[in-house]
Design a protein around this motif. Structure first.
Motif, short mmCIF file in Angstrom:
data_model
loop_
_atom_site.label_atom_id
_atom_site.label_comp_id
_atom_site.label_asym_id
_atom_site.label_seq_id
_atom_site.Cartn_x
_atom_site.Cartn_y
_atom_site.Cartn_z
N GLU A 24 -2.49 4.51 -2.92
CA GLU A 24 -3.50 4.90 -1.93
C GLU A 24 -4.29 6.13 -2.38
O GLU A 24 -3.72 7.09 -2.91
CB GLU A 24 -2.84 5.16 -0.58
CG GLU A 24 -2.29 3.90 0.06
CD GLU A 24 -1.73 4.13 1.44
OE1 GLU A 24 -1.98 3.29 2.32
OE2 GLU A 24 -1.03 5.14 1.63
N ALA B 238 0.87 -1.17 0.00
CA ALA B 238 0.00 0.00 0.00
C ALA B 238 0.90 1.22 0.00
O ALA B 238 1.62 1.48 0.96
CB ALA B 238 -0.91 -0.01 1.22
N SER C 298 -5.58 1.36 -3.59
CA SER C 298 -5.95 1.16 -2.19
C SER C 298 -6.77 2.33 -1.66
O SER C 298 -6.21 3.36 -1.27
CB SER C 298 -4.69 1.00 -1.32
OG SER C 298 -5.04 0.94 0.06
N HIS D 159 -7.90 3.84 1.23
CA HIS D 159 -7.12 3.59 2.44
C HIS D 159 -7.87 2.88 3.54
O HIS D 159 -7.48 1.81 4.01
CB HIS D 159 -6.55 4.92 2.95
CG HIS D 159 -5.90 4.83 4.29
ND1 HIS D 159 -6.53 5.22 5.45
CD2 HIS D 159 -4.69 4.38 4.66
CE1 HIS D 159 -5.73 5.02 6.47
NE2 HIS D 159 -4.60 4.51 6.02
N SER E 210 -1.94 7.85 6.16
CA SER E 210 -1.56 6.62 5.46
C SER E 210 -0.95 5.68 6.45
O SER E 210 -0.29 6.08 7.39
CB SER E 210 -0.56 6.94 4.35
OG SER E 210 -0.15 5.74 3.75
N SER F 299 -7.52 -2.59 1.24
CA SER F 299 -8.00 -1.58 2.18
C SER F 299 -7.82 -2.07 3.61
O SER F 299 -7.94 -3.27 3.89
CB SER F 299 -9.49 -1.28 1.93
OG SER F 299 -9.92 -0.18 2.71
#
Length: 437
Positions: free
Chosen positions: A135, A113, A168, A170, A436, A192
């Motif tokens: 992301e 990710a 992704s 998040h 993140s 995710s």
């Protein structure tokens, strides 16, 4: 051709005095060395499928220890703040170190990710197989898709058969359901963070709890539903999705994940270090979920050592179920190989040593451990394996790491300089707004 005391195909019984032959990057034969030939011989060692670290953040390879011992929400705020202090070349240097550490740990494939996309260049340069999940954030699809398109263009030169693109959204507290739906339409692999803590559920369902006090202005508002339920209602759970963590699962959510064919990535060390809890691994496996193993980032799990993650998975499963038989070493090794491949949708290509699959493998030498001579080779690898015992890592039949190769130290030097900058400037830095993991 490689041979060793044992070959552990994962799909098939262990082979004593085994060998594996490969051509053009793919396995052509697996059997006894007496039948196939010895080739390069590794004494006191086992050959296993290349490990699959199904959830990483290569860009955070030098973040270990930041905010240790803080509640999850304060730890997350610390992570956000430190990240804002880095330059673009810092992200790239750190990601290269992360890729090198994965290969040095017997890992041949990652599901990463990525906040900046730096992991694409790192994986491409060092020869690591990767799905790069770029992301996205926010509750408006248009800027989220624009961010994805910008990052996609930046990483494009590094994509290949070995480094593929994913996306992704998040987490449900940073990414709205309409954004999940919009990126799902891209037709790419998805990843995710879901159901990581009880506080996440409390925030999403009620807008209450510890997150309201410390992160409320940084998160999307409550939705009245958990992320997994909201995704299920929109038909967004699918085999293309890798759901990471899944610690705080209600019975209906577990059934939704398993029934949809969604992958689940279990990160036991991260879940424990951050005080999130212990995921119901045995229940997920019994329900037929496609479960793999991931280290998460060193910010929450210290390093990319998937052998340490293996042992944590075994210990946590047995402790949660109060039963030593709740997860065997053989099952654990499958989680770190074929299980991870299934969670990422790559099990047709990697994850086991069978003819036709990619020649991704690791050689683990255990002659200097208390587990040799062997009683059970899978137990020896799971309980005794470590980066220090990895002799070689091959991706597509090519050696990408070999013990004793000193070139890896240069990756560490550049990345450590970036960590020093974060530590020196952290007290003066303004808090960031992007989140993140």
């Amino acid at each position: 051709m490689l041979s060793a005391d044992w070959v552990l195909p994962v799909e098939g019984e262990p082979i004593r005095d085994g060998a594996i032959a490969f051509e053009d990057g793919r396995i052509v034969a697996v059997g006894r060395s007496a039948d196939l030939g010895a080739g390069t011989r590794y004494e006191g060692a086992a050959i296993v499928p290349g490990l699959v670290n199904a959830h990483t953040h290569l860009e955070y390879a030098v973040y270990a220890g930041f905010g240790d011992g803080l509640p999850f929400e304060e730890w997350l705020a610390t992570h956000i703040e430190r990240k804002q202090l880095l330059r673009a070349d810092d992200h790239e240097a750190i990601a290269r170190l992360g890729a090198a550490e994965c290969l040095g740990s017997g890992v041949t494939t990652i599901g990463d990710a990525s906040f900046t996309g730096a992991a694409a260049a790192a994986a491409h340069e060092l020869g690591l197989r990767a799905t790069l999940y770029l992301e996205v954030f926010g509750d408006d699809p248009e800027p989220a898709l624009a961010r994805f398109a910008r990052l996609r263009d930046e990483v494009g030169p590094h994509l290949s058969e070995r480094v593929r693109l994913g996306v992704s959204p998040h987490a449900p507290y940073t990414t709205g359901i309409d954004v999940y739906a919009a990126v799902a339409e891209l037709g790419l692999p998805l990843m995710s963070h879901l159901a990581e803590t009880a506080a996440e559920r409390e925030w999403l369902e009620q807008g209450a709890g510890p997150w309201q006090r410390s992160l409320g202005d940084k998160l999307l508002g409550p939705t009245g539903s958990t992320g997994i339920r909201a995704l299920a209602e929109r038909g967004l759970l699918s085999p293309r999705l890798a759901a990471v963590h899944c610690v705080d699962l209600q019975p209906d959510e577990l059934a939704l994940l398993a029934g949809s064919g969604s992958g689940v990535v279990h990160c036991p060390r991260s879940n424990s270090y951050l005080g999130c809890g212990i995921a119901p691994l045995r229940a997920l496996l019994d329900a037929g979920a496609r479960v793999g193993l991931g280290t998460d980032s060193p910010n929450s799990a210290v390093d990319f050592d998937l052998f340490a993650e293996l042992r944590a998975a075994v210990m946590h499963a047995r402790a949660r179920e109060h039963a030593a038989e709740s997860l065997s070493a053989t099952e654990a090794l499958e989680l770190a190989t074929l299980g991870g491949a299934r969670a990422l949708g790559l099990d047709g290509e990697i994850g086991s040593l069978v003819p036709g699959k990619r020649a991704d493998l690791a050689v683990v030498a255990l002659a200097d451990t208390g587990l040799h001579p062997w009683e059970d080779p899978a137990t020896a690898v799971v309980l005794g394996g470590s980066p220090e015992h990895v002799q070689a890592t091959l991706v597509g039949g090519e050696i990408r790491y070999e013990k004793g190769n000193g070139e890896w130290q240069r990756h560490r030097s550049a990345a450590v300089d970036a960590r020093r900058r974060m530590l020196a400037s952290a007290s003066a830095a303004p808090p960031g707004s992007a989140t993140s993991r």
